[in-house]
Design a protein around this motif. Structure first.
Motif: not given
Length: 174
Positions: A21, A23, A32, A35-37, A119-120, A123-124
């Motif tokens: 991930m 950050h 972003n 957020k974590w993506i 998270l967005w 994204d979940r």
């Protein structure tokens, strides 16, 4: 009103039950930020999604994708005029030495702990789809300018947001 249309890629690298991930905490004015993506980025002219994700993973992580699975297609809309078409991949087959990323902190996170991250909201949903479905999917996520998810469409069917008000209820809708 200015309209922006972008094509991009996103990949979740998998190793030992963990996702790599990112950050996003190093760039100013980053949509972003905080957020974590997964890793990925915008297509360059003439690039296929596969060429783009290989380049982006190498640039952001130092790792080289050997194989990847094209898992889904996400249409992300933001406010009134931003549309991003995202090719979503996963990969367990990569090599190389992990390097520092200029866009944020890279960290291997247990897959069962990812939902605890910032998270967005959309994204979940697609992360849950990655875990629970093998079939390719198409997901449309419509956000307002305050980062609120206003509408979600999975494989052409609108999801009733009232049925999933918590992170744990996502299984109900997918």
């Amino acid at each position: 009103m200015k309209t922006t249309i972008q094509n991009s890629t996103l990949c979740y690298l998998i190793r030992d039950g963990k996702y790599l991930m990112l950050h996003r905490n190093k760039e100013k004015e980053d949509i972003n930020e905080g957020k974590w993506i997964g890793v990925g980025g915008h297509n360059e002219p003439g690039e296929s999604p596969e060429e783009c994700i290989k380049r982006e993973v190498k640039e952001e992580t130092g790792l080289e994708l050997k194989e990847m699975d094209f898992r889904g297609f996400i249409t992300f809309t933001y406010g009134e005029g931003v549309t991003e078409y995202i090719s979503l991949f996963t990969s367990c087959d990569f090599s190389g030495e992990e390097t520092e990323c200029s866009e944020g902190e890279l960290k291997w996170i247990d897959i069962d702990k990812v939902m605890d991250l910032e998270l967005w909201e959309g994204d979940r949903i697609f992360l849950k789809l990655l875990q629970e479905r093998k079939a390719f999917f198409s997901l449309k996520l419509e956000y307002d300018l305050e980062d609120n998810l206003k509408r979600t469409v999975l494989n052409g069917k609108e999801l009733d947001k009232s049925k999933f008000e918590s992170r744990n209820q996502l299984k109900y809708i997918i």
